[in-house]
Design an enzyme around this catalytic site. Structure first.
Site, mmCIF file in Angstrom:
data_model
loop_
_atom_site.group_PDB
_atom_site.id
_atom_site.type_symbol
_atom_site.label_atom_id
_atom_site.label_comp_id
_atom_site.label_asym_id
_atom_site.label_seq_id
_atom_site.Cartn_x
_atom_site.Cartn_y
_atom_site.Cartn_z
ATOM 1 N N ASP A 1 0.811 -1.211 0.000
ATOM 2 C CA ASP A 1 0.000 0.000 0.000
ATOM 3 C C ASP A 1 0.846 1.264 0.000
ATOM 4 O OD1 ASP A 1 -1.962 -1.890 0.231
ATOM 5 O OD2 ASP A 1 -3.021 -0.913 1.855
ATOM 6 N N ARG B 1 -1.044 6.333 16.979
ATOM 7 C CA ARG B 1 -1.205 7.249 15.844
ATOM 8 C C ARG B 1 -0.801 8.690 16.149
ATOM 9 N NH1 ARG B 1 -0.442 2.801 13.710
ATOM 10 N NH2 ARG B 1 -2.131 1.773 12.570
ATOM 11 N N ASP C 1 -8.120 5.336 11.808
ATOM 12 C CA ASP C 1 -6.777 5.910 11.760
ATOM 13 C C ASP C 1 -6.711 7.211 10.958
ATOM 14 O OD1 ASP C 1 -5.568 4.104 13.401
ATOM 15 O OD2 ASP C 1 -4.835 2.804 11.802
ATOM 16 N N SER D 1 -5.781 -8.099 8.408
ATOM 17 C CA SER D 1 -5.148 -6.789 8.496
ATOM 18 C C SER D 1 -4.651 -6.648 9.932
ATOM 19 C CB SER D 1 -6.163 -5.686 8.172
ATOM 20 O OG SER D 1 -5.603 -4.417 8.424
#
Length: 393
Positions: A16, A96, A125, A177
């Site tokens: 990605d 994050r 996110d 994931s």
């Protein structure tokens, strides 16, 4: 788009973000600097710089932020007793704001006009990254390719990678994931998209299944100072090393797995499996020590605010004025949370066995069932009558 000449991209080196790197270059005709944060994910970072440069990055930052992560993000959140919807210890959520904070610092240092991330338009996110950027550097633009491009499948990503000379390793596709850092490992996708389906064996990585854990319990002690853990079994450790030590101990005994359906901030429900071995041990241990040292009314007020604090972290408001203000109150409640807790680890469970503190509020002469000279039991009758006045009809 012409005003964007330089972008800092949160980069993992996977498919990605490799595609995103090249896509930003082609779409915005700009320079891309990559940033990779080592937060204890224990993935191989060797070769990442070469891969980013080969894909087109003009500069690469790879930084070990594990101690900062533990000291300035995990520990303050734990001092607040934060737990989302009664179960989730916020392992992904708390990482994050640190990643985004460092991206902002690099962007300003490098004179960039934008930052970029690989979060999708369905998840939390994207909110966490972008709210942090807005709070710390509102002048920066955020590029979120998953909300802009038309590459809407893995096949299209692979085709883009091949067309643009991005190496695509031939590996068996992971069914999940995952997000891993010092605090936890999360799993989503695969059979987990069916809330009735049992998680597969591939969702056990940090912690063994409880039935495969040792048949003998293990006794450990954890020492706290002002709400922060500082030692395990008498050995003082740095924040990151302490969490790693407890991860190994907890994982060995099958501790810290949560399988839950949660409410995402963007509005949908999602199912995830979280492994948080060390964090679970710390949560139980601190809570037990608080029972010995924390004033009743301070504890009850703090507890009433835990859901609100946890929502702030989960929803991406780490750098908000309300979280910072609430943190002051939470830290005040931890000033006397100093002492030791002795715990038994066994078959997925964490069991407090004993606790002691120089700030203990426990008074044996008051609590005893034996004869005492400090408590007049007759006084309780008047206390109960006064409490019951409002109940009289």
């Amino acid at each position: 788009m012409s005003e964007i000449r330089k972008v800092v991209l949160a980069y993992s080196g996977g498919l990605d973000t490799s595609v995103i790197l090249k896509w930003i270059q082609k779409t915005y005709n700009c320079e891309v600097i990559t940033f990779t944060a080592d937060l204890g994910q224990e993935e191989e970072l060797d070769g990442l710089e070469e891969k980013a440069l080969a894909t087109g990055a003009s500069k690469v930052y790879i930084e070990d932020l594990q101690e900062e992560f533990a000291r300035d993000f995990i520990f303050p959140m734990f001092r607040a007793g934060a737990i989302y919807e009664g179960r989730y210890l916020l392992g992904t959520s708390i990482a994050r704001p640190l990643i985004a904070k460092r991206m902002v610092e690099i962007a300003r240092q490098e004179g960039a006009q934008a930052v970029a991330h690989g979060a999708t338009g369905k998840g939390n996110d994207q909110v966490r990254f972008e709210l942090t950027v807005m709070a710390l550097a509102p002048e920066l633009k955020t590029i979120a390719p998953w909300r802009e491009w038309d590459l809407n499948s893995r096949t299209e990503l692979l085709n883009f990678a091949r067309e643009n000379g991005i190496p695509v390793p031939v590996t068996k596709e992971k069914p999940y994931s995952c997000d891993r850092n010092l605090l936890h490992l999360s799993f989503e996708g695969g059979e987990l998209e069916d809330p009735w389906a049992e998680p597969g064996p591939g969702t056990y990585l940090l912690a063994v299944p409880p039935e495969k854990a040792p048949d003998e319990p293990e006794i450990i002690t954890i020492e706290f100072e002002k709400g922060d853990p500082v030692a395990v079994n008498g050995e003082r450790l740095s924040p990151a090393k302490l969490i790693k030590r407890l991860n190994k101990l907890g994982g060995k005994h099958g501790i810290g797995r949560v399988d839950m359906v949660e409410n995402r901030f963007v509005g949908m429900k999602s199912r995830g499996v979280y492994e948080t071995p060390g964090g679970t041990i710390l949560y139980v241990a601190r809570r037990d020590l608080e029972g010995l040292c924390m004033d009743r009314e301070a504890m009850h007020l703090r507890d009433s605010l835990i859901p609100r604090y946890a929502e702030m972290v989960y929803n991406g408001f780490w750098f908000s004025p309300e979280r910072e203000a609430l943190q002051v109150m939470m830290d005040k409640t931890q000033e006397n949370i100093t002492g030791e807790v002795r715990l038994k680890l066994y078959k997925g469970g964490v069991y407090p066995l004993g606790r002691r503190s120089p700030y203990s509020l426990y008074q044996a002469d008051l609590a005893t069932f034996e004869e005492d000279e400090v408590y007049n039991q007759k006084d309780a009758a008047g206390f109960i009558r006064l409490q019951g006045l409002r109940l009289l009809r």
